[in-house]
Design an enzyme around this catalytic site. Structure first.
Site, mmCIF file in Angstrom:
data_model
loop_
_atom_site.group_PDB
_atom_site.id
_atom_site.type_symbol
_atom_site.label_atom_id
_atom_site.label_comp_id
_atom_site.label_asym_id
_atom_site.label_seq_id
_atom_site.Cartn_x
_atom_site.Cartn_y
_atom_site.Cartn_z
ATOM 1 N N SER A 125 1.565 -11.658 4.046
ATOM 2 C CA SER A 125 1.184 -12.747 3.824
ATOM 3 C C SER A 125 1.620 -14.140 2.855
ATOM 4 C CB SER A 125 -0.509 -12.920 4.124
ATOM 5 O OG SER A 125 -0.800 -14.166 4.370
ATOM 6 N N LEU A 128 -2.759 -15.612 -0.054
ATOM 7 C CA LEU A 128 -4.725 -15.428 -0.408
ATOM 8 C C LEU A 128 -5.444 -16.997 -0.687
ATOM 9 C CD1 LEU A 128 -6.639 -13.778 0.269
ATOM 10 C CD2 LEU A 128 -6.242 -12.818 -1.611
ATOM 11 N N HIS A 220 7.375 -14.962 4.187
ATOM 12 C CA HIS A 220 6.981 -16.361 5.511
ATOM 13 C C HIS A 220 5.885 -14.957 6.274
ATOM 14 C CE1 HIS A 220 6.278 -18.744 8.193
ATOM 15 N NE2 HIS A 220 5.188 -19.888 7.057
ATOM 16 N N LYS A 222 3.618 -11.947 8.403
ATOM 17 C CA LYS A 222 2.282 -11.646 8.259
ATOM 18 C C LYS A 222 2.712 -10.873 9.006
ATOM 19 C CE LYS A 222 3.089 -16.403 7.515
ATOM 20 N NZ LYS A 222 2.287 -17.446 8.080
ATOM 21 N N ASP A 227 -4.493 1.775 9.008
ATOM 22 C CA ASP A 227 -4.156 3.144 9.322
ATOM 23 C C ASP A 227 -3.244 3.198 10.092
ATOM 24 O OD1 ASP A 227 -5.774 4.626 7.238
ATOM 25 O OD2 ASP A 227 -7.596 4.458 9.040
#
EC number: 2.7.8.5
Length: 556
Positions: A125, A128, A220, A222, A227
């Site tokens: 990401s 955060l 940038h 995302k 799993d």
């Protein structure tokens, strides 16, 4: 180098090469776009050339195999098969693909997937956040890691988190301080990587203030992976993205090959990033060039190799898998396969990961997007959305110069993420209005108002961050292709940042219906832009903003 030399030989080479591609309009268009690009760049002395992307087409890394029949080239969507010449192609059943509709749904799914993860959690990401919802996410990770150690049979759970260095280090309380307990408590299981653009260095790095240094370049991407399941999105890990900031999200459930690819991609970017230590310092991976202290050319060259190795090795694996599947299917009847216990549904959906990292001379997403826009024929409809309307000149020219119908969804000033911000940043929504008005004026001057339509998203109490496109072929009421991920179609996405999205191509009507409903729900909250739109008080742009916008538009 042989590829570049052949390309430089002139138009004869291209006529011969294109002559080898009957019935392959997509690939022919791709080569045509690249030919134009070479002509523009031939006089520039650059160390690396985008022509190297043609190497897989002209000198395959694996032996040529017989192309599977229509089971992998279904009628109506076979035209997109050329994408697999650049990136791996993953064939899946549409039952494994689910479109998510809201931030809350995405957040709850993310937490649930973390709680049951046994082998790996990979999260990439921009940053955060530092609020209670973000803390809830960190607590989920910590709890799952704790359980993995206390289990009767301890698991090999690994957690890898990739963020941007500048955005993740802003302020005293930041992404780093939020995550720090994880590498401190679980140093053998947790890796936190912070990407630092190689272009922010030296005096520039010292002089640009903290809030503005992000304009030079960012991580940038995302991707949220648990799993063998993956969430692809444009949303960051921040409270508004979990509550009232509209984005897009797709959940790929039990897609091991896709999960492996994105794990390897995040690992590759992580290897060329700074590693967060338990004392909140950062270190370079052993043997890696420092991103802003080392030689920039050497760093970018190493990063290019690391990322392209992931893409090319995955492409080779998928080609071999397709060949084996085709060979097996030619020997076994459906009854034989059922008797052997193989009940896996045949793929009706194809996933193509599109990577854009211009600082490393990787521009696959740009090439594929330009080719898709080039090939969109008369009667086709393209729904394109971006939270920050600032199309590159190439994308703008294609929208205005091709024959498909376009409906472009963008943020109204009130739902722009910068609306109401203090200082100079608060003028950013006005700059986007100015860019929007210039584009609308050009549409009108060309008499294209019926074919190219702008729409502004508005929702009380929400902001807008959705990006991507949906492609409806001529005569179809449902989309057969969508792009979803991090790129905004703007200058930053193409030239400055590290981006990733996926192209989903499907012939399954139920999945097409999901994508159509997603598009409709977004566009239903919008109003059509007209000349009257720009007469509203909220659309009045100050003179200084108009003057500054051309100078700074390449930074946002």
């Amino acid at each position: 180098m042989a590829v570049a030399a052949a390309a430089a030989a002139g138009p004869v080479f291209w006529r011969r090469l294109l002559g080898l591609l009957p019935g392959r309009p997509g690939l022919a268009a791709l080569l045509g776009r690249l030919s134009d690009r070479l002509g523009r760049n031939r006089d520039r002395q650059r160390r690396r050339s985008p022509w190297l992307l043609l190497a897989p087409l002209l000198s395959p890394a694996v032996p040529q195999v017989t192309s599977p029949p229509c089971c992998l080239c279904p009628e109506g969507v076979h035209r997109f098969q050329w994408i697999r010449n650049l990136v791996p192609e993953f064939g899946v059943s549409s039952s494994h693909v689910r479109v998510l509709s809201s931030p809350a749904e995405s957040f709850e799914l993310m937490k649930g997937q973390i709680r049951v993860a046994k082998r790996r959690v990979v999260m990439a990401s921009l940053y955060l956040g530092t609020g209670p919802l973000e803390q809830e996410l960190v607590d989920c990770l910590e709890s799952t890691l704790e359980k993995s150690l206390q289990a009767k049979f301890p698991s090999n759970l690994k957690v890898s988190i990739l963020l941007d260095f500048t955005r993740g280090s802003r302020g005293r309380k930041n992404s780093r301080t939020m995550l720090l307990p994880l590498p401190q408590r679980f140093p053998e299981q947790v890796r936190v990587s912070l990407f630092h653009t190689p272009h922010l260095r030296g005096l520039l790095r010292l002089l640009i203030p903290e809030r503005f240094n992000e304009t030079i370049g960012l991580q940038h991407i995302k991707v949220y992976l648990f799993d063998n399941s993956v969430i692809l999105s444009g949303a960051n890990l921040s409270d508004s993205y979990f509550t009232n900031r509209q984005d897009r999200y797709v959940f790929l459930q039990d897609c091991a090959e896709i999960a492996d690819f994105f794990t390897e991609l995040v690992d590759a970017v992580g290897d060329v990033s700074l590693q967060l230590q338990g004392d909140d310092t950062v270190q370079v991976v052993d043997g890696m060039v420092h991103p802003y202290k080392g030689d920039r050319t050497e760093y970018c060259k190493a990063a290019n190799k690391r990322v392209m190795d992931v893409i090319n090795s995955a492409r080779t694996r998928q080609q071999m898998l397709h060949a084996q599947t085709f060979h097996s299917n030619s020997l076994l009847t459906q009854e034989d396969a059922a008797a052997a216990g193989d009940r896996r549904p045949a793929p009706d959906t194809w996933i193509y990961p599109l990577i854009q990292m211009k600082p490393f001379e990787i521009q696959i997403d740009e090439i594929v997007t330009e080719t898709l826009l080039t090939e969109a024929e008369r009667g086709a409809k393209v729904y394109l959305t971006t939270g920050y309307f600032n199309l590159t000149q190439a994308y703008m020219d294609l929208v205005l110069g091709t024959r498909a119908e376009y409906q472009i969804l963008l943020a109204s000033p009130e739902v722009n993420g910068f609306f109401g911000a203090k200082g100079v940043v608060g003028a950013i929504p006005a700059a986007y209005v100015h860019i929007e008005r210039q584009f609308y004026s050009e549409v009108c001057s060309l008499g294209q108002q019926e074919r190219v339509q702008l729409q502004e998203y508005w929702r009380r109490g929400w902001t807008f961050h959705a990006k991507g496109l949906w492609l409806y072929l001529a005569g179809s009421s449902l989309p057969c292709l969508t792009l979803i991920g991090s790129p905004n179609f703007g200058y930053r996405s193409v030239h400055r940042d590290l981006e990733a999205q996926i192209a989903i191509v499907t012939e399954n009507e139920a999945l097409q219906q999901q994508l159509h409903q997603e598009q409709e729900q977004l566009y239903l909250r919008s109003g059509v832009v007209s000349s009257a739109t720009f007469e509203q008080p909220s659309r009045q742009v100050k003179l200084w903003v108009k003057m500054v916008t051309p100078l700074i538009k390449n930074f946002f």
